[in-house]
Scaffold this motif. Sequence first.
Motif: not given
Length: 125
Positions: A7-22, A73-80
């Motif tokens: 839970k962030l101030d303006d939204k909820e972010v769902e974190i899931s397992k990272l695919p091996i290709g990343r 989240l994108t880099e732009e969102e994380l830089s808010k």
Amino acid sequence: MKTITVKLDDKEVEISKLPIGRYPEVIKLGKEIFVYFSKFDTLDIETIIAELPTVIETNIPTFIKLLAITTPLTEEELSKPEYGLFEFVELTIAVVEVNRYIDIYNRIKKVSAHPVLSPVVNLTK
């Protein structure tokens, strides 16, 4: 698949397992960060705390890129401006937990201690 909701101030972010290709991207960015942190192995806690502003200033762009890969989240969102250190820590903990990085680390550590398997696992020799 297990997910963790942060839970962030303006939204909820769902974190899931990272695919091996990343992982090549994650490992590349991780190397940049861990090279900097490796010098702290020999420092006392007071020195580490004194260095913290420099660590944060130097590594925040890399952390933002890393979280942009490991979260939806994108880099732009994380830089808010409304996202601070607390939100970064919450996101990072969720990524570590959902991907079971501590379990992976402990398994590798256990296997690397085995005399027969350690040359296979310990690539630094």
